[in-house]
Design a protein around this motif. Sequence first.
Motif, PDB file in Angstrom:
ATOM      1  N   LEU A  76       0.833  -1.203   0.000  1.00 39.27           N
ATOM      2  CA  LEU A  76       0.000   0.000   0.000  1.00 39.27           C
ATOM      3  C   LEU A  76       0.869   1.256   0.000  1.00 39.27           C
ATOM      4  N   THR A  77       2.007   1.191   0.677  1.00 37.52           N
ATOM      5  CA  THR A  77       2.956   2.317   0.654  1.00 37.52           C
ATOM      6  C   THR A  77       3.442   2.561  -0.774  1.00 37.52           C
ATOM      7  N   ALA A  78       3.717   1.476  -1.494  1.00 33.47           N
ATOM      8  CA  ALA A  78       4.180   1.593  -2.875  1.00 33.47           C
ATOM      9  C   ALA A  78       3.109   2.221  -3.766  1.00 33.47           C
ATOM     10  N   GLN A  79       1.832   2.079  -3.373  1.00 36.78           N
ATOM     11  CA  GLN A  79       0.745   2.711  -4.140  1.00 36.78           C
ATOM     12  C   GLN A  79       0.602   4.188  -3.786  1.00 36.78           C
ATOM     13  N   GLY A  80       1.370   4.652  -2.812  1.00 34.66           N
ATOM     14  CA  GLY A  80       1.326   6.061  -2.448  1.00 34.66           C
ATOM     15  C   GLY A  80       0.586   6.354  -1.156  1.00 34.66           C
ATOM     16  N   HIS A  81       0.071   5.324  -0.500  1.00 34.39           N
ATOM     17  CA  HIS A  81      -0.673   5.550   0.741  1.00 34.39           C
ATOM     18  C   HIS A  81       0.267   5.872   1.896  1.00 34.39           C
ATOM     19  N   THR A  82      -0.190   6.760   2.791  1.00 31.67           N
ATOM     20  CA  THR A  82       0.575   7.035   4.005  1.00 31.67           C
ATOM     21  C   THR A  82      -0.270   6.797   5.260  1.00 31.67           C
ATOM     22  N   HIS A  83      -1.598   6.813   5.103  1.00 37.46           N
ATOM     23  CA  HIS A  83      -2.477   6.594   6.265  1.00 37.46           C
ATOM     24  C   HIS A  83      -3.098   5.207   6.173  1.00 37.46           C
TER      25      HIS A  83
END
Lengths: 357, 357
Positions: B183-190
Amino acid sequence: MARPTLASLAAELGVSRQTISNVINSPDRVKPATLERVRAAIEAAGYRPSAAARQLRTRRSMNLGMRLMPATDGINGSILDRFLHALTESAQDAGYRLTLFCADSHEDEVLQYGELLNVAGIDAFILTSSSRNDVRTKWLQDNGTPFAVFGRPWETAPGDDAARHPWVDIDGAAGTAEAVTMLTAQGHTHIAFLGWQDGGPVGEDRQAGWERAMRALGAGQDISRLRASAPDTISGGISGGRELIARGATAIVCASDSLAIGAAESLRELRPELFSPGQPAGPGVRAAVVGFDDTPVAAALGLSSVAQPVEDAARHIVRLLTFELADRAGGSSAPEQHLLLAPHVVERVPLPLAPPR
Amino acid sequence: MARPTLASLAAELGVSRQTISNVINSPDRVKPATLERVRAAIEAAGYRPSAAARQLRTRRSMNLGMRLMPATDGINGSILDRFLHALTESAQDAGYRLTLFCADSHEDEVLQYGELLNVAGIDAFILTSSSRNDVRTKWLQDNGTPFAVFGRPWETAPGDDAARHPWVDIDGAAGTAEAVTMLTAQGHTHIAFLGWQDGGPVGEDRQAGWERAMRALGAGQDISRLRASAPDTISGGISGGRELIARGATAIVCASDSLAIGAAESLRELRPELFSPGQPAGPGVRAAVVGFDDTPVAAALGLSSVAQPVEDAARHIVRLLTFELADRAGGSSAPEQHLLLAPHVVERVPLPLAPPR
């Protein structure tokens, strides 16, 4: 340390194996002094009278055998897993265990029966996935082995030998006919059927129910136009659904939930207006797709589906076998030897919808 | 007609039951004339040397026992059904059958072990759904019965006796940590975690993996805010998802696919813009929800999910038991007694989407 055996214990005590067996199974046949001595030795040695010793006496292993069909995509296979759970519970209630084995085909299943009877000591078999001219039922009948089938004998000739064995099945045609009735009540008039490319007797049965209901509605002339088949996958359902929608279908009864998931996608794609929340009542307000088997996937997607009472089928299978294995004793009346159970349609509102707050 | 038995055959021939047993199992101990006479009678009578006779000789029934857990909603239970299929196939390859039984609890399972060993002649048990201070493993260890567990012994004290038995498990924490990475790789931070209300050790393990990954990302301060729990159902996932989205989550890692289906619905409801096809790449282009178990429902819905290698686990369980049952013989090296397998995230694009034409 090796477990003491009947033989090692007999040697140690200087008595015959039969004496030890009598101490365990028929103590009244043993002299009191011997009885006491052998019992004390059994306890001291931690000897466990094996299932074998009991089996020699009862001639029953209390084990029912069933071939576990290979795992599938998890959609259509789940109905047999539900059957397995229900069968294990019903068998246990009747004092039996269920022993599973694997086979590559019906022929391979037959090749294993001998070993299962002789080595695993299976008392009776439960068969699933019956087919036309089923080699398994013939072998078991010839061998005098008790068995019952979840599935009809799909024979064409009435009075055929194969039809005389006990079976339980679910009336698929009644399910698809009920699906047509439900869709008619929603206002649909162009109701299609999407079946399996290699349907076999089960697929033909499901199609026959749809045809019968269409004729009853006076829509017999639409039958050849509103019928299609596809591989039993979601993508098969998408392509089959597109084809049927292009031919004028507004609703589709499917032979499986895999096909129904795909068919619902094709409706979503080609008739998106049918899926808007808050749309007025009328044809197409519901997904207008009905699957078969009422799988967890259908429930999660909000798809209507024909539900099979597999738990009832499992209970009846156990009733048939326990009656047979009890040597039809006790004067109790025989359970119905051929039982066709009625399914019912579970009607659902499809996703995506705003869920209730 | 009743099947001929060892006793009826012995009476008919005027020989002892032991003689008949020797004809079948140890023909070299029998005089040739007797051998021939008994063999002819066995054949003529259709006598089938029972599993019992063989068991008396081998002391092995070649039967592994496993409690079949109750059927569930069909979403989360499917992982154990997959395990069962793989286990049956692996056992069969090793010459063993799998015998199923039912129990209401771990305590009830223990109460049945005795009968299963004595009557059904089970050689070894496979346990699933391990718990803290598992009463089953203690009983089996005290009784000297071979067994292996699918699931870690969830003991806190290192060196505890219970931890010494063979087990195979899947590293749930590694799975949820990998989900955070994806999910981080998809740009998510929260990135939030939605767990079970009554999580037990398995739920705690899955949450621990998410926490570890969040800390590694420097998001340790978000942990208490972005964590919620709910009943393990789709509606639990909807309400838990709403709560987490309201607290700022843009992506949710879930302890199960049931929760993930609900969480995806809550995202669909509150952030519908994330679901429009053709949206530019960036955070939220994917469903931003990851489930656990990679069930058929997740696959059909297009939900990402952590996949457990249950087939590998089943194969290793059979390896452990066959080694143990062969009395650690043949000088072959022991299989790993405690094996923790790594899961992996299956990344999917969610429905509804226009399927490829």
